[in-house]
Scaffold this motif. Structure first.
Motif, PDB file in Angstrom:
ATOM      1  N   ALA A  68       0.928  -1.584   0.102  1.00  0.00           N
ATOM      2  CA  ALA A  68       0.140   0.027  -0.171  1.00  0.00           C
ATOM      3  C   ALA A  68       0.897   1.518   0.478  1.00  0.00           C
ATOM      4  O   ALA A  68       1.656   1.434   0.578  1.00  0.00           O
ATOM      5  N   THR A  69       0.448   2.584  -1.319  1.00  0.00           N
ATOM      6  CA  THR A  69       1.528   3.378  -1.195  1.00  0.00           C
ATOM      7  C   THR A  69       0.823   4.502  -0.547  1.00  0.00           C
ATOM      8  O   THR A  69      -0.600   4.460   0.160  1.00  0.00           O
ATOM      9  N   VAL A  70       1.812   5.653  -0.104  1.00  0.00           N
ATOM     10  CA  VAL A  70       0.795   6.873   0.599  1.00  0.00           C
ATOM     11  C   VAL A  70      -0.221   7.194  -0.470  1.00  0.00           C
ATOM     12  O   VAL A  70      -1.328   7.975   0.375  1.00  0.00           O
ATOM     13  N   GLY A  71      -0.266   7.947  -1.303  1.00  0.00           N
ATOM     14  CA  GLY A  71      -0.681   7.932  -2.696  1.00  0.00           C
ATOM     15  C   GLY A  71      -2.395   6.897  -2.084  1.00  0.00           C
ATOM     16  O   GLY A  71      -3.663   7.770  -2.349  1.00  0.00           O
ATOM     17  N   GLY A  72      -2.426   5.305  -1.970  1.00  0.00           N
ATOM     18  CA  GLY A  72      -3.399   5.024  -1.844  1.00  0.00           C
ATOM     19  C   GLY A  72      -3.862   4.979  -1.302  1.00  0.00           C
ATOM     20  O   GLY A  72      -5.168   5.215  -0.982  1.00  0.00           O
TER      21      GLY A  72
END
Length: 469
Positions: A141-145
């Protein structure tokens, strides 16, 4: 399926991104077109791989001018299909992967959209700080997500959702302009809070390229326990007692039905039964305090009082970090443990905390009447009213037969949720899966306001066009 992208637009995108900034290779693109549960499989003519915010702005600008739609994607961990393109340009943030700043005085970490949650945790820990957003998918999981979906996770009870953990954002708006809102202020009463529009917008109002994240102190003491209980009602009584006993130090309070433990024992290697005897329901509780020894002492008092009140049937308190991780692994593997069990109707719903037990009882009775023999695996964040209510096909039943009933069965569950004052999407968003369904439950006034906001910022509707209103 979205209309084909003109060849001249593809040529312009290649030119602005340069070598290494794009791909049309099916093997490179393929993994990004499949949702991890295999429910959605997509298509795209072009994968954009921007390295900088300026690259993102260039891509969005070209697409805005041509009216070509874009689907942004982070780590592809979404559970409602919003990140899977159906013919749109796929814009991946994977190369926006720098941590730009970490300031222990401001208690802020500035990370680009493609930085994983685990990398944020590691960087914060290096400065003796903590970013208290916990997701089972933290490695991908990413920051933007997690910003764009307003992710929740296991520490919402104490720290709130992603919305409460973001101080500022940088984003590329649908017309290709860059909005630099990377403030690190706790107070700013100067009009509309634009970052809050982008948080949870699922990429429909622009592409988040970086975020200023709020850090917290590392706790001096922590206690984790797995508790056997007789019912959800007992779990709710324990939650109230935990809050009183700790004075607000409850970090997590998770509920799991026994069937979910059984699935984990059967399908997740290395899982051990957490308690000597079998119980109908389990609570995973975690307390944390800034005072050494305080959390452990509070847990002991809490459990002793729970036994005396007849609410705690048995409990296992972790005696090491390894034991705590093993207990948490049971909770975090609830969804993966279901995969080998066949077709499932998944529901990410929220009701007022006081209505959790009523929801579970009513929904389960309704599901057994609608689909006799279905296996109900309910688990989730009982402390904030978010239940993952999953209806699996009968043991030995046919996947296709169960899947064919999904929409009708989910409508029954969602109607119960709405009647109890809840939400059909607690933390995963609406995506492609629930957008049409959500319009049934939202008021015309709310839907019209959301559409007006979107029309103002994205008049050509190029940003994630299949998602939201």
């Amino acid at each position: 399926m979205t209309a084909p992208v003109p060849a001249d637009v593809l040529s312009r995108l290649k030119a602005v991104l340069g070598e290494g900034g794009w791909s049309t290779d099916p093997e490179r693109i393929g993994p990004k077109l499949v949702e991890w549960r295999d429910r959605w499989v997509g298509a795209t003519p072009f994968l954009a791989l921007p390295r900088t915010t300026a690259d993102v702005a260039a891509v969005v600008g070209v697409c805005f001018e041509a009216g070509v739609p874009i689907t942004p994607q982070g780590g592809n961990t979404g559970l409602v299909g919003g990140q899977i393109p159906q013919g749109e340009i796929l814009l991946s943030t994977e190369r926006l992967n720098r941590i730009r700043d970490l300031d222990a005085i401001d208690d802020v970490l500035v990370a680009e959209a493609g930085v994983t949650l685990s990398a944020v945790h590691e960087a914060a820990a290096g400065a003796n700080r903590r970013f208290p957003l916990g997701l089972a998918s933290e490695g991908s999981a990413t920051v933007g997500g997690f910003v764009s979906t307003n992710a929740g996770g296991t520490q919402v009870l104490r720290y709130g959702m992603a919305r409460a953990l973001v101080l500022g954002l940088e984003a590329v708006l649908p017309n290709g302009e860059v909005w630099d809102g990377l403030k690190r202020l706790r107070k700013d009463n100067t009009g509309y809070d634009l970052k809050q529009l982008l948080i949870g917008a699922e990429g429909t109002l622009g592409v988040v390229t970086a975020a200023a994240l709020k850090l917290h102190p590392v706790m001096a003491s922590r206690a984790v326990a797995m508790i056997g209980v007789g019912s959800p009602e007992d779990a709710l009584q324990l939650l109230a007692r935990a809050r009183e006993e700790t004075g607000g130090a409850v970090e997590a309070f998770e509920l799991m039905a026994r069937i979910g433990i059984d699935f984990a024992l059967r399908n997740i290697a290395g899982t051990r039964d957490p308690l000597a005897e079998v119980h109908p329901w389990y609570v995973l509780a975690e307390f944390a305090s800034g005072e050494p020894g305080s959390a452990e002492a509070a847990m002991e008092r809490f459990l002793t009082a729970g036994v005396e009140a007849g609410l705690v049937r048995d409990a296992a308190v972790a005696q090491s970090d390894a034991q705590a991780k093993a207990l948490w692994a049971i909770r975090e593997n609830q969804s993966p443990a279901q995969k080998p069990e066949g077709a499932t109707w998944k529901h990410d719903v929220a009701v007022p905390v006081s209505q959790v037990a009523a929801f579970l009882a009513e929904a389960t009775a309704a599901m057994q009447a609608f689909a006799p023999g279905s296996r109900i695996a309910a688990f989730g964040h009982v402390g904030d009213g978010n239940i993952h209510y999953d209806v699996l096909r009968p043991d030995g039943g046919a996947d296709a037969e169960h899947a064919a009933k999904r929409d009708a069965g989910s409508r029954i569950v969602h109607d119960i949720v709405a009647r109890l004052g809840g939400s059909i999407s607690a933390e995963h968003g609406l995506g492609a899966m629930k957008t049409a369904e959500a319009e049934r439950y939202k008021s015309p006034v709310e839907v019209a306001a959301m559409r007006a906001i979107r029309q103002a910022l994205d008049p050509k509707r190029i940003m994630n066009p299949r998602v939201l209103f």
